[in-house]
Design an enzyme around this catalytic site. Sequence first.
Site, PDB file in Angstrom:
ATOM      1  N   CYS A  49      13.602  54.181  41.060  1.00  0.00           N
ATOM      2  CA  CYS A  49      13.495  52.874  40.596  1.00  0.00           C
ATOM      3  C   CYS A  49      14.777  52.592  39.669  1.00  0.00           C
ATOM      4  O   CYS A  49      15.227  53.364  38.654  1.00  0.00           O
ATOM      5  CB  CYS A  49      12.153  52.870  39.436  1.00  0.00           C
ATOM      6  SG  CYS A  49      12.054  51.437  38.254  1.00  0.00           S
ATOM      7  N   GLY A  50      15.293  51.310  39.850  1.00  0.00           N
ATOM      8  CA  GLY A  50      16.610  51.129  39.258  1.00  0.00           C
ATOM      9  C   GLY A  50      16.599  50.932  37.749  1.00  0.00           C
ATOM     10  O   GLY A  50      17.292  51.278  36.849  1.00  0.00           O
ATOM     11  N   HIS A  51      15.406  50.069  37.308  1.00  0.00           N
ATOM     12  CA  HIS A  51      14.990  49.872  35.957  1.00  0.00           C
ATOM     13  C   HIS A  51      14.765  51.259  35.229  1.00  0.00           C
ATOM     14  O   HIS A  51      14.940  51.322  33.961  1.00  0.00           O
ATOM     15  CB  HIS A  51      13.777  49.096  35.952  1.00  0.00           C
ATOM     16  CG  HIS A  51      13.830  47.651  36.463  1.00  0.00           C
ATOM     17  ND1 HIS A  51      14.875  46.662  35.834  1.00  0.00           N
ATOM     18  CD2 HIS A  51      13.519  46.913  37.510  1.00  0.00           C
ATOM     19  CE1 HIS A  51      14.824  45.628  36.423  1.00  0.00           C
ATOM     20  NE2 HIS A  51      14.020  45.726  37.550  1.00  0.00           N
ATOM     21  N   CYS A  52      14.307  52.081  35.931  1.00  0.00           N
ATOM     22  CA  CYS A  52      13.768  53.556  35.341  1.00  0.00           C
ATOM     23  C   CYS A  52      15.245  54.039  34.909  1.00  0.00           C
ATOM     24  O   CYS A  52      15.162  54.873  33.852  1.00  0.00           O
ATOM     25  CB  CYS A  52      12.826  54.357  36.275  1.00  0.00           C
ATOM     26  SG  CYS A  52      11.319  53.591  36.658  1.00  0.00           S
TER      27      CYS A  52
END
Length: 487
Positions: A49-52
């Site tokens: 996950c990029g946001h993670c």
Amino acid sequence: MHKIVVILCLFVALAASSEQDVLELTDDTFSSVLKQHETTLVMFYAPWCGHCKRLKPEYAKAAEIIKSDDPPITLAKVDCTEGGKETCSKYSVNGYPTLKIFRGDSVSQDYSGPREANGIVKYMRAQVGPASRTIKSVDELNKFLDTKDTTVFGFFEDPDVSLAKLFLKFADKNREKYRFGHSSDPDVLAKYGETEKIVLIRAPHLANKFEESTVKFESSSESELSTFLKENFHGLVGHRTQDTIRDFKNPLIVAYYSVDYVKNPKGTNYWRNRVLKVAKEFVGKASFAISAKDDFQHELNEYGYDFVGDKPVILARDEKNLKYALKDEFSVENLRNFVEKLLEGELEPYVKSEPIPENNNAPVKVAVAKNFDEVVINNNKDTLVEFYAPWCGHCKKLAPVFDEVAEKLQDENVELVKMDATANDVPPEFNVRGFPTLYWLPKDSKDKPVAYNEGREVDDFIKYISKHASEELKGFDRGGKSKKTEL
């Protein structure tokens, strides 16, 4: 035997994450570990996950800052794709990252705070203990004020006076925004020489020779206390973070450089003190701040900066939110001259713009920031303008429709225009929050653009423009029906 296995699992999980002070939990360890901690913020994540990935370093930094807090606060994480699948399912984790606050092993609430380190710390500190910390000795006060946070402190000889009650009520309402403490201890009151007084005590690392480290609140109402803190909390030159952006009002001058009060406080204050020297000359006329260049690269990009060297870059916005940049090398004198000219309206605003097209003869005209007035505002035509992003799927789908509408209206006093809103500054009167965003501008009232929210097929546009055109179209009636007849 089962207990030994659990203990070994706990040991492995804790050891693996000791470097970043974030507990790595699994289905086997989740409940047993959380039972050992009063308050835990848990991040449910997926490695892909990029946001993670963006949140993880901020989360680790927050864990490092908060690890010695009293009352204690723990930060943990669960990989929902591997060892934490059952736990993530149990707590209905449907997106990543999801953050939840636990009291022991029971979920207390969803986390709705900031996603950067200092904001996470401030939000979580507000979740534990009373809204205002009761200080019972001078030693305890010294430890309490040895912090990276500015504190709102109440000195009350009599804890039942009206100001004390107002203070505690205000603290309870604003526990997630400010840090509060209070005392009725005689030695504490004697050290500060204060009784029945609320005082703003700035964090030690922000101390400087240009302003007092403490500011007394001289009024007595809740609204006045709120105003007092808004006006004084950040001082002459505040540390502007992602969490505090809204605290700073225009006209605003910001110095962007390697701001880091954890690893390099001395170097950070070296440049801040030079900004302070100028800021003290413009009290009440402008706001000043410093910001970490790495945290605000998106803002630097808006002014055409891809890189910031050792010296600060100075960027500003005036009361109209127009942008300005100090092009000369940073110095106290250059900054002073820049601010003077900014406030006198003597500077040219910075405008992010693509080059003006050499050929703009297609049915749909191309607007950029530098020719927007010419192509849209001063074209003496009713105009439908589309603000788009090159990567936007909906925009790509709209493009051939927009072209066809423009071709059908080539002989009309109507212009269709498109503008890449990611590569050009959009005039402030156009509220562009998503793509594509369309506005209709009648030729005689261009100062009042109207948001277009109708259908996006060719006939939808034709009907709308036919109905709202300043003059009836030559080729279509007001209902959008063609006036041409086939022989």
